[in-house]
Design a protein around this motif. Structure first.
Motif, mmCIF file in Angstrom:
data_model
loop_
_atom_site.group_PDB
_atom_site.id
_atom_site.type_symbol
_atom_site.label_atom_id
_atom_site.label_comp_id
_atom_site.label_asym_id
_atom_site.label_seq_id
_atom_site.Cartn_x
_atom_site.Cartn_y
_atom_site.Cartn_z
ATOM 1 N N GLU A 98 12.658 6.873 -7.930
ATOM 2 C CA GLU A 98 11.266 6.995 -8.388
ATOM 3 C C GLU A 98 10.351 7.352 -7.217
ATOM 4 O OE1 GLU A 98 7.823 4.246 -10.286
ATOM 5 O OE2 GLU A 98 9.880 3.563 -10.648
ATOM 6 N N ALA A 141 3.840 6.206 -5.301
ATOM 7 C CA ALA A 141 4.015 6.313 -6.747
ATOM 8 C C ALA A 141 3.279 7.555 -7.241
ATOM 9 C CB ALA A 141 3.492 5.062 -7.431
ATOM 10 N N LEU A 142 3.396 7.817 -8.505
ATOM 11 C CA LEU A 142 2.744 8.992 -9.073
ATOM 12 C C LEU A 142 1.258 8.966 -8.732
ATOM 13 C CD1 LEU A 142 4.437 9.131 -12.551
ATOM 14 C CD2 LEU A 142 4.991 10.393 -10.494
ATOM 15 N N PRO A 182 -12.256 8.044 -19.854
ATOM 16 C CA PRO A 182 -11.287 7.320 -19.034
ATOM 17 C C PRO A 182 -11.633 7.272 -17.556
ATOM 18 C CG PRO A 182 -10.184 8.845 -20.531
ATOM 19 C CD PRO A 182 -11.644 9.098 -20.665
ATOM 20 N N GLY A 183 -12.289 8.290 -17.059
ATOM 21 C CA GLY A 183 -12.607 8.309 -15.631
ATOM 22 C C GLY A 183 -13.780 7.411 -15.262
ATOM 23 N N ARG A 228 3.823 14.501 -5.554
ATOM 24 C CA ARG A 228 2.586 14.389 -4.792
ATOM 25 C C ARG A 228 2.403 15.631 -3.940
ATOM 26 N NH1 ARG A 228 -0.745 10.475 -2.288
ATOM 27 N NH2 ARG A 228 0.105 10.523 -0.199
ATOM 28 N N ARG A 272 3.917 1.557 -1.011
ATOM 29 C CA ARG A 272 4.615 1.701 -2.288
ATOM 30 C C ARG A 272 3.695 2.326 -3.340
ATOM 31 N NH1 ARG A 272 6.109 -2.782 -6.311
ATOM 32 N NH2 ARG A 272 7.473 -1.682 -7.739
ATOM 33 N N ALA A 273 2.460 1.868 -3.366
ATOM 34 C CA ALA A 273 1.516 2.425 -4.337
ATOM 35 C C ALA A 273 1.287 3.908 -4.075
ATOM 36 C CB ALA A 273 0.197 1.661 -4.283
ATOM 37 N N PHE A 274 1.044 4.253 -2.810
ATOM 38 C CA PHE A 274 0.699 5.648 -2.519
ATOM 39 C C PHE A 274 1.879 6.586 -2.752
ATOM 40 C CE2 PHE A 274 -2.584 3.819 0.620
ATOM 41 C CZ PHE A 274 -3.420 3.538 -0.441
ATOM 42 N N LEU A 304 0.853 -1.203 0.000
ATOM 43 C CA LEU A 304 0.000 0.000 0.000
ATOM 44 C C LEU A 304 0.884 1.246 0.000
ATOM 45 C CD1 LEU A 304 -2.849 -0.974 2.516
ATOM 46 C CD2 LEU A 304 -2.931 -0.983 0.019
ATOM 47 N N ALA A 306 -2.559 8.768 -8.662
ATOM 48 C CA ALA A 306 -3.500 8.132 -9.568
ATOM 49 C C ALA A 306 -4.263 9.222 -10.301
ATOM 50 C CB ALA A 306 -4.464 7.263 -8.779
ATOM 51 N N PRO A 307 -4.728 8.921 -11.521
ATOM 52 C CA PRO A 307 -5.423 9.940 -12.296
ATOM 53 C C PRO A 307 -6.570 10.605 -11.548
ATOM 54 C CG PRO A 307 -5.013 8.012 -13.621
ATOM 55 C CD PRO A 307 -4.562 7.672 -12.232
ATOM 56 N N ALA A 308 -7.265 9.855 -10.707
ATOM 57 C CA ALA A 308 -8.421 10.422 -10.026
ATOM 58 C C ALA A 308 -8.020 11.559 -9.094
ATOM 59 C CB ALA A 308 -9.153 9.354 -9.224
ATOM 60 N N ARG A 309 -6.768 11.553 -8.654
ATOM 61 C CA ARG A 309 -6.336 12.613 -7.757
ATOM 62 C C ARG A 309 -6.030 13.902 -8.492
ATOM 63 N NH1 ARG A 309 -5.011 12.041 -2.678
ATOM 64 N NH2 ARG A 309 -3.694 13.866 -2.736
#
Lengths: 410, 209
Positions: free
Chosen positions: A176, A36-37, A295-296, A184, A32-34, A30, A39-42
């Motif tokens: 990265e 990362a770049l 896409p959304g 972020r 690691r994911a957060f 979790l 997410a598009p929704a953000r």
């Protein structure tokens, strides 16, 4: 028979192993994911700079009918919006002595009538010039310093770890992660980084080729100007060491990368945008299809989608017929109101239209358009938080049209 | 609800074990864990555009990541090796209790004779419990193609099992599943218990537990 045999071949240990692995890896995965770049929704749905090119073919202003529908003195239903207009927007039309448009619906229908009378143009490049005013969310210089430091650190590591692939891969992941963290922080809406409210205004021009693979041009950062919401904000900026807020001068790029015409409608491009339906119902059907397939996903209501897509399309080389149909579709949407006659940031008069929708963080976002019903031109659009006068973004569409050579203007 | 972090956490908690169950049968554990993490990282980047149901999509991503990792020479044998490696005496016991006409190793040998796609078609349906349209999405083919594949795979397995049963009938336990020289190493866990009479071992195991 073989089915049951096959079922039993699955090792019983598998589920336990999966469970154990899940528990052991969960928090790291979790995190690691957060990191990362985002997410598009953000990503804020507020249009980014340069994202929305604009409109306006040199307007053969059609007088008469349209204006007659709109300007009906004394027919005002309640207060004109009940809100302070944003900078550069003045309520009331100085020319008509307090005359007001009757409603958003009529304004848009009048614009549709005008659009239908415009001639269609053609050329090799779609030229646009716009004046962009936007709130500065972070000090550009701070970001650049941080990202350059990271890049230098990475270079060092690469040299140091030459020939050690595992450590190198770990170092790359770490890099990265750090970049993700920085982005972020920077990408967060209303970044708390700045203690003052400042705005950057600049002029952007672009030449988009109609032909796929052809080189286009974009010039940004012309006539840059930093302004502050108040003298107190300016004082705070000085106290902070007067950091660079992003005004770094004109930059011109020539490249063959096709720019996205409309983020919500990835299927649209310079070659097919002129083929959109010219019939009101057909266009609405098409737009609802796009809305569902975007896409959304299905989230977000159609009205907000239509506002954003409308701005994209009115800035693009759609045919006069499509433009007329688009105004008709917009006219039928509930929730769009007109605070009255206003002028845009460059002093041109038009009719204001506003719609509100929810932002990604649940905040109320107000979308404001200024349309000239006589020429069917979108003069300006703004995105701002509801209840505040200064917009987050304002784009004034100064000129648009077809040209045949890079660098030419209509 | 709309918070992407919250949505992602929920997605992870709901499907992480499913994805692991899939990749653990296709590559060795440490790589399987990495592939699973990577799969969810892709999901995070696409959090706003995930399809529903999302599991076939996740397995499809994992499958693509695996395809990048694996040398194609190993593919055919990989699943059998994974099953063998993950098998424990308990599996043997369960097998023997079920009174199959062939022993477990022979069944694995039968499975090894099928193509990887055939085995995967059956695994998605039987082990991972996916309905045909979802299994088809994982394998990147049409539902029709998938159904044909599944039907064919079951028929082939049944035929091979019958052949194994006939040839195994007179003899005692068959040798373990054949191993190609390119196949990865020896299983880490013994695939069959030491006891000479598996059924006896099974009874003992059941009594003890």
């Amino acid at each position: 028979m073989s089915e049951r045999t096959f079922a039993l071949l699955k090792p019983g240990q598998l589920d336990e192993l999966a469970e154990e692995t899940y528990r052991r890896r969960r928090s790291a995965d979790l995190a690691r994911a957060f990191e990362a770049l985002p997410a598009p929704a953000r990503v804020r749905r507020v249009p980014e700079r340069g994202r929305r090119p604009l409109v306006l073919a040199a307007g053969a202003a059609a007088a008469g009918l349209a204006a007659a529908v709109i300007i009906i003195p004394g027919q005002l239903n309640g207060a004109p919006g009940g809100r302070e207009p944003g900078p550069g927007v003045s309520a009331g039309d100085p020319r008509s002595g307090g005359a007001r448009p009757i409603d958003a619906h009529s304004i848009l229908l009048a614009a549709a009538e005008s659009a239908a009378r415009e001639p269609a143009g053609s050329g090799r490049y779609w030229y646009t010039r716009q004046r962009v005013f936007q709130r500065v969310d972070n000090a550009e210089s701070d970001y650049m310093v941080a990202i350059k430091a990271l890049a230098a650190e990475r270079e060092e590591k690469l040299k140091e770890l030459k020939g050690k692939p595992d450590e190198l891969a770990a170092a790359e992941r770490e890099f990265e992660r750090k970049v993700g963290e920085l982005k972020r922080k920077i990408g967060e809406p209303k970044s708390a980084a700045l203690s003052y409210t400042a705005f950057l205004t600049q002029t952007d021009e672009s030449w988009r080729p109609r032909q796929k693979g052809a080189t286009g041009r974009s010039v940004s950062g012309q006539d840059e100007k930093i302004t502050f919401a108040s003298s107190g904000d300016e004082a705070k900026w000085r106290q902070a060491g007067a950091p660079d807020l992003g005004g770094s001068g004109p930059r011109s790029y020539d490249d063959a990368t096709e720019r996205v015409l409309s983020i919500d409608n990835p299927g649209l491009n310079m070659r097919n945008v002129g083929d959109l339906p010219t019939d009101r119902e057909e266009l609405e059907r098409k737009l609802r299809q796009f809305h569902k397939a975007r896409p959304g996903g299905a989230q977000g209501d159609f009205a907000v989608y239509l506002w954003q897509t409308g701005v994209d399309l009115l800035s693009a080389p759609i045919t006069p017929g499509t433009k007329a149909a688009l105004f008709q579709v917009m006219a039928d949407q509930p929730g769009m109101t007109s605070p009255g006659q206003v002028t845009d940031a460059t002093g041109r008069a038009g009719a204001a239209l506003t719609a509100t929708g929810s932002g990604d963080d649940g905040e109320r976002i107000e979308y404001r358009l200024i349309v000239d019903p006589d020429s069917a031109e979108l003069l300006q659009y703004e995105v701002g938080e509801a209840g505040t006068s200064a917009p987050l973004l304002r784009v004034t569409l100064q000129e648009a049209g077809w040209v045949d050579r890079l660098g030419d203007r209509p | 609800m709309n918070d992407p972090e919250e949505r992602f956490t929920e997605l992870y908690d709901r499907h992480c074990r499913d994805v692991l169950g899939y990749v653990l049968l296709r590559t060795e554990p440490s790589l399987a864990e990495d592939v699973c993490s990577e799969t969810f990282l892709v999901a995070w980047r696409r959090i706003a555009e995930l399809p529903e149901p999302v599991l076939p999509w996740l397995l499809g991503v994992a499958r693509n990541l695996l395809a990048k990792q694996r040398d194609s020479r190993f593919r055919r044998q990989a699943l059998i090796d994974r099953i063998t490696a993950l098998s424990t005496p308990r599996d043997q016991v369960a097998w023997d209790v079920a009174e199959h006409v062939v022993d477990r190793d022979a069944a694995l040998a039968a499975l090894a004779s099928l193509s990887e796609q055939d085995v995967e078609a059956m695994a998605l349906a039987t082990w991972h419990g996916l309905p045909p349209e979802q299994a088809a999405a994982v394998m990147g083919c049409s539902t029709r193609t998938y159904n044909v594949r599944l039907h064919r795979a079951r028929k082939r397995l049944a035929r091979t099992l019958r052949a194994e049963a006939r040839s195994a009938a007179p003899a005692a336990p068959r040798p373990a599943a054949p191993r190609t020289e390119s196949g990865p190493a020896v299983p880490r866990v013994e695939s069959s218990p030491a006891a000479p009479h598996p059924r006896a071992a099974a009874r003992r195991f059941l009594e003890e537990t």
